[in-house]
Design an enzyme around this catalytic site. Structure first.
Site, PDB file in Angstrom:
ATOM      1  N   TYR A 288     -12.208   2.781  15.034  1.00 16.21           N
ATOM      2  CA  TYR A 288     -11.127   3.226  14.146  1.00 16.21           C
ATOM      3  C   TYR A 288     -10.947   4.740  14.259  1.00 16.21           C
ATOM      4  O   TYR A 288      -9.825   5.247  14.368  1.00 16.21           O
ATOM      5  CB  TYR A 288     -11.451   2.835  12.707  1.00 16.21           C
ATOM      6  CG  TYR A 288     -10.400   3.200  11.698  1.00 16.21           C
ATOM      7  CD1 TYR A 288      -9.218   2.474  11.592  1.00 16.21           C
ATOM      8  CD2 TYR A 288     -10.586   4.278  10.829  1.00 16.21           C
ATOM      9  CE1 TYR A 288      -8.247   2.808  10.650  1.00 16.21           C
ATOM     10  CE2 TYR A 288      -9.632   4.619   9.890  1.00 16.21           C
ATOM     11  CZ  TYR A 288      -8.463   3.883   9.808  1.00 16.21           C
ATOM     12  OH  TYR A 288      -7.505   4.216   8.878  1.00 16.21           O
TER      13      TYR A 288
ATOM     14  N   GLY B 136       0.786  -1.231   0.000  1.00 14.58           N
ATOM     15  CA  GLY B 136       0.000   0.000   0.000  1.00 14.58           C
ATOM     16  C   GLY B 136       0.814   1.275   0.000  1.00 14.58           C
ATOM     17  O   GLY B 136       1.856   1.376  -0.650  1.00 14.58           O
ATOM     18  N   ILE B 137       0.347   2.270   0.735  1.00 15.57           N
ATOM     19  CA  ILE B 137       1.018   3.567   0.738  1.00 15.57           C
ATOM     20  C   ILE B 137       2.379   3.482   1.425  1.00 15.57           C
ATOM     21  O   ILE B 137       3.287   4.243   1.096  1.00 15.57           O
ATOM     22  CB  ILE B 137       0.146   4.658   1.391  1.00 15.57           C
ATOM     23  CG1 ILE B 137      -0.193   4.330   2.845  1.00 15.57           C
ATOM     24  CG2 ILE B 137      -1.127   4.883   0.595  1.00 15.57           C
ATOM     25  CD1 ILE B 137      -0.995   5.406   3.554  1.00 15.57           C
TER      26      ILE B 137
END
Length: 332
Positions: free
Chosen positions: A218, A60-61
């Site tokens: 979250y 991912g990032i």
């Protein structure tokens, strides 16, 4: 009879078509309301002689960030618990950038012992740390507390990175100018917990485990990431900066533990309207390499620009109380 049926089908098709068009326009509008443009880091800064540590840098990032740093000449350490995936990421980065100073070290943010062992070895093996990117995180996880009584989602997204940074601070200070970058989320605005009784934020209080409760948990963790960054920035000496960011809604493995049906819908929306991992990494990279940000600290960024977080994230009293509460937890 048949003509009535055909007419009914035709009307139904128009209604369904109109509804789908409305949904699409709504999502497009939401996209441009939340993120009016996709920021791109245009800095050409080189990182030769620098050491960068990226948690969750194997996908991912985090992976795109690690690759960018390697291209700039940095020595890059990917910290994650998936050894096989990390070895593949390291091989990929070396092959695509030509920089062989890339390696993986095992780190499990869920376990305090693993974080302490990682930090001890890192401090012993490396003479400096110029960039720390706390990128690793998880979007959803089965409701369960760690052996220390902390919600596992909160441990991975907030308490773990806090602990790691705390244990590496001396190295970062000795290496100044250095930078700490924490990955938060726009969803910090969904946070809901008793700001007066901070014990509640670290434990599971909603037993339903619905999608909404998962998003609130979250959001709680990501709000804590912003508050912690602001508190840390105030306590760091000149030459060490700490900033936090929302990378955008990106299709990464952070969604792996979501319900499969929910994940399919999310990925459809992301594929249509939102960011690739490379696009999502741009603000991280910008905060780490931009010469204009050498003295900027304690800010919340999105699309390579400083923006305002939620009102709760700007509560100075809450910031300090959370800082001291978390310190007391990790020192138990």
């Amino acid at each position: 009879m048949w003509s009535i049926l055909v007419l009914f089908i035709g009307i139904s098709a128009k209604i369904i078509g109109s509804f789908l068009i409305f949904c699409l326009l709504f999502l497009i509008g939401l996209r441009f309301w939340l993120e009016p443009f996709k920021g791109v880091c245009k800095c050409k800064t080189k990182l030769h002689g620098k050491i960068a540590l990226i948690t969750g840098g194997n996908s991912g990032i985090g992976f795109e960030t690690a690759k960018d740093f390697a291209r700039r000449g940095a020595k890059v350490i990917i910290a994650s618990r998936d050894i096989k995936k990390s070895e593949e990421a390291v091989a990929n980065i070396i092959a695509t950038t030509g920089n062989e100073s890339v390696e993986h070290r095992f780190l499990n943010l869920l376990k305090k012992d693993s974080i302490e062992a990682f930090a001890k070895d890192f401090n012993k093996d490396f003479h400096r740390l110029d960039i720390l990117v706390n990128n690793a995180g998880i979007g959803a996880i089965k409701q369960q507390n760690t052996k220390d009584g902390i919600d596992k989602l909160m441990q991975i997204n907030y308490v773990g990175p806090f602990t790691l940074t705390h244990l590496l601070l001396d190295k970062l200070i000795a290496s100044k100018p250095s930078r700490i970058v924490n990955v938060s989320s726009y969803l910090h605005k969904m946070a809901k917990f008793d700001f007066q009784n901070l014990t509640d934020v670290f434990t599971i209080t909603d037993k339903t485990d619905s999608l909404y409760s998962q998003m609130v948990r979250y959001g709680n963790a990501k709000l804590c990431d912003i508050l912690w960054t602001v508190a840390l920035a105030k306590k760091l000496p000149n030459g060490v900066t700490a900033n936090v960011l929302h990378p955008g809604l990106v299709k990464t493995n952070i969604f792996n533990n979501f319900n499969p049906n929910v994940k399919r819908v999310l990925f459809l929306i992301i594929d249509l309207l939102y960011k690739t991992p490379l696009e999502g990494a741009q603000t991280i990279i910008h905060l780490c390499v931009s010469p204009k940000l050498e003295k900027e600290t304690g800010g919340y960024y999105m699309d390579c620009k400083k923006v305002s977080p939620s009102k709760a994230a700007e509560d100075e009293d809450l910031t300090e109380r959370l800082w001291h509460k978390t310190l007391s937890l990790i020192k138990q």
